[in-house]
Design an enzyme around this catalytic site. Structure first.
Site, PDB file in Angstrom:
ATOM      1  CE  LYS A 189      -4.214  -1.973   2.374  1.00 31.40           C
ATOM      2  NZ  LYS A 189      -5.044  -1.728   3.305  1.00 31.40           N
ATOM      3  CG  ASN A 191      -7.667   0.775  -0.383  1.00 35.59           C
ATOM      4  OD1 ASN A 191      -7.982   1.760  -1.023  1.00 35.59           O
ATOM      5  ND2 ASN A 191      -8.736  -0.209   0.222  1.00 35.59           N
ATOM      6  CG  ASP A 214      -8.260   0.143   3.752  1.00 37.17           C
ATOM      7  OD1 ASP A 214      -8.873  -0.437   3.170  1.00 37.17           O
ATOM      8  OD2 ASP A 214      -6.980   0.376   3.833  1.00 37.17           O
ATOM      9  N   GLY A 219      -3.920   0.870  18.799  1.00 35.31           N
ATOM     10  CA  GLY A 219      -2.899   0.800  17.518  1.00 35.31           C
ATOM     11  C   GLY A 219      -2.565   1.988  17.283  1.00 35.31           C
ATOM     12  N   GLY A 233      -0.606   1.835  14.000  1.00 36.81           N
ATOM     13  CA  GLY A 233      -0.039   1.718  12.711  1.00 36.81           C
ATOM     14  C   GLY A 233      -0.685   2.170  11.545  1.00 36.81           C
ATOM     15  NE  ARG A 267       3.364  -3.946  21.396  1.00 31.31           N
ATOM     16  CZ  ARG A 267       3.555  -4.844  20.629  1.00 31.31           C
ATOM     17  NH1 ARG A 267       3.238  -5.796  20.807  1.00 31.31           N
ATOM     18  NH2 ARG A 267       4.056  -4.726  19.379  1.00 31.31           N
ATOM     19  NE  ARG A 304       4.335   2.275  14.749  1.00 33.07           N
ATOM     20  CZ  ARG A 304       3.850   1.193  14.192  1.00 33.07           C
ATOM     21  NH1 ARG A 304       3.745   0.283  15.062  1.00 33.07           N
ATOM     22  NH2 ARG A 304       3.747   1.157  12.981  1.00 33.07           N
ATOM     23  N   GLY A 335     -14.289  -7.350  11.538  1.00 37.46           N
ATOM     24  CA  GLY A 335     -14.190  -6.161  10.536  1.00 37.46           C
ATOM     25  C   GLY A 335     -14.649  -6.636   9.095  1.00 37.46           C
TER      26      GLY A 335
HETATM   27  P1  ATR Z   1      -1.011  -2.116  10.408  1.00 35.50           P
HETATM   28  O1  ATR Z   1      -0.455  -1.541   9.249  1.00 35.50           O
HETATM   29  O2  ATR Z   1      -1.850  -3.379  10.430  1.00 35.50           O
HETATM   30  O3  ATR Z   1      -1.417  -1.049  11.594  1.00 35.50           O
HETATM   31  P2  ATR Z   1       1.509  -2.148  11.792  1.00 35.50           P
HETATM   32  O4  ATR Z   1       2.078  -0.733  11.397  1.00 35.50           O
HETATM   33  O5  ATR Z   1       2.725  -2.934  11.947  1.00 35.50           O
HETATM   34  O6  ATR Z   1       0.449  -2.786  11.073  1.00 35.50           O
HETATM   35  O7  ATR Z   1       0.877  -1.653  13.450  1.00 35.50           O
HETATM   36  C1  ATR Z   1       0.594  -2.717  14.232  1.00 35.50           C
HETATM   37  C2  ATR Z   1      -0.001  -2.062  15.307  1.00 35.50           C
HETATM   38  O8  ATR Z   1      -0.455  -3.250  16.408  1.00 35.50           O
HETATM   39  C3  ATR Z   1       0.987  -1.470  16.380  1.00 35.50           C
HETATM   40  O9  ATR Z   1       0.174  -0.331  16.832  1.00 35.50           O
HETATM   41  C4  ATR Z   1       1.419  -2.476  17.257  1.00 35.50           C
HETATM   42  O10 ATR Z   1       1.840  -1.725  18.533  1.00 35.50           O
HETATM   43  P3  ATR Z   1       3.455  -1.227  18.688  1.00 35.50           P
HETATM   44  O11 ATR Z   1       3.399   0.234  17.847  1.00 35.50           O
HETATM   45  O12 ATR Z   1       3.838  -0.908  19.910  1.00 35.50           O
HETATM   46  O13 ATR Z   1       4.244  -2.258  17.969  1.00 35.50           O
HETATM   47  C5  ATR Z   1       0.077  -2.975  17.473  1.00 35.50           C
HETATM   48  N1  ATR Z   1       0.209  -4.478  18.248  1.00 35.50           N
HETATM   49  C6  ATR Z   1       0.705  -5.611  17.409  1.00 35.50           C
HETATM   50  N2  ATR Z   1       0.870  -6.545  18.465  1.00 35.50           N
HETATM   51  C7  ATR Z   1       0.445  -6.089  19.436  1.00 35.50           C
HETATM   52  C8  ATR Z   1       0.132  -6.632  20.695  1.00 35.50           C
HETATM   53  N3  ATR Z   1       0.311  -7.898  21.099  1.00 35.50           N
HETATM   54  N4  ATR Z   1      -0.549  -6.016  21.726  1.00 35.50           N
HETATM   55  C9  ATR Z   1      -0.826  -4.866  21.662  1.00 35.50           C
HETATM   56  N5  ATR Z   1      -0.481  -3.843  20.245  1.00 35.50           N
HETATM   57  C10 ATR Z   1       0.077  -4.798  19.290  1.00 35.50           C
END
Ligand code: ATR
Length: 262
Positions: A66, A87, A102, A126, A128, A151, A155, A236
């Site tokens: 993407k 997308n 999305d 999240g 990301g 987490r 970020r 979703g």
């Molecule tokens: P996407 O594009 O799907 O958002 P990404 O950029 O890899 O994928 O982001 C994944 C998100 O899920 C992040 O916010 C990640 O938290 P971190 O920034 O702290 O890594 C979060 N995430 C993934 N696994 C997790 C878990 N087990 N518990 C809490 N947050 C999680």
């Protein structure tokens, strides 16, 4: 000859886009073919370019391409610029156009559940790409307060700083996943925790009226906790259908009704 469409990704076998677009086509009487296209991890550009050179009309882009699709576009929608990810691709007068459907897919899915977004508050888990892609459409749908909990707090703070100017109508702040608390209309899980099977803990200090999980087809501790609290909740799948409908609308000028495909 029917119009040619495709979804490009790696992996791609799991994609449900062809099935959805063929259903929309049947419902709306449009003649099209929609295929899966596996591109090598380092081969997005040539694969995408050969699709359009061969007369392809529109292409959906999924993980992990993407951001590359975003970088390749000569013309971008406002929501794609903010998402920094694309997308949906199409060619117009020889110019590659990109959009990101999305976020509107999520908004349409929530509205199809008759959950009211207007003047609402949302806690989104999240920080990301999945979160980045939906903030602007949520605010346009009337959301007034957004807290991004992650987490890795830094970020979430960076994402808030990045998005703040685009969504001035709403108050947007960051929180650590460890300090989850407060009273919200919606909680949305945009982490990849369910995809990896990890549990997310929603403490009692956190209250919400509706819960939406962006992932689908996977066991979700997030949804189990919403169910245990007796809170209306959804996975979703509706968002997946919603984003597909918006792509279909961009390419074909007809918008099928989401509720017909849930
Ligand atoms: P996407 O594009 O799907 O958002 P990404 O950029 O890899 O994928 O982001 C994944 C998100 O899920 C992040 O916010 C990640 O938290 P971190 O920034 O702290 O890594 C979060 N995430 C993934 N696994 C997790 C878990 N087990 N518990 C809490 N947050 C999680």
């Amino acid at each position: 000859m029917s119009k040619q469409f495709a979804v490009i990704g790696n992996p791609i076998e799991q994609s449900r886009s062809p099935e959805l677009h063929h259903k929309f086509a049947e419902k709306t009487g449009i003649c099209l073919e929609y295929q899966k296209r596996l591109a090598p991890l380092d081969g997005f550009m040539p694969s995408m370019q050969s699709f359009f050179a061969g007369g392809g009309v529109g292409m959906n882009v999924t993980v992990p391409f993407k951001e590359q699709a975003f970088a390749a576009c000569e013309h971008l929608s406002e929501r794609a610029k903010i998402a920094k990810a694309v997308n949906t691709l199409w060619m117009q007068n020889g110019v590659l156009h990109g959009d990101n459907t999305d976020g509107q897919g999520l908004v349409a899915a929530i509205q199809a559940l008759d959950w009211d977004l207007n003047n609402s508050s949302i806690l989104i888990l999240g920080a990301g790409g999945a979160t980045r892609g939906v903030i602007y459409p949520l605010v346009h749908a009337g959301v007034k307060k957004i807290v991004i909990a992650n987490r890795t707090l830094l970020r979430a703070e960076q994402l808030v700083a990045d998005l703040k100017d685009y969504v001035a109508e709403a108050k947007i702040t960051a929180m650590s996943l460890k300090e989850l608390a407060g009273d919200f209309d919606f909680i949305i899980n945009a982490t990849s925790a369910s995809l990896s099977g990890d549990a997310l803990v929603l403490p009692e200090t956190l209250q919400f009226k509706y819960a939406y999980e962006m992932a689908y087809g996977k066991a979700s501790s997030f949804l189990e906790q919403a169910q245990a609290r007796g809170v209306p909740h959804s996975d979703g799948f509706g968002m997946l259908v919603g984003q597909a409908i918006e792509s279909f609308y961009i390419w074909n000028g007809v918008r099928p009704d989401l509720k017909d495909f849930l």
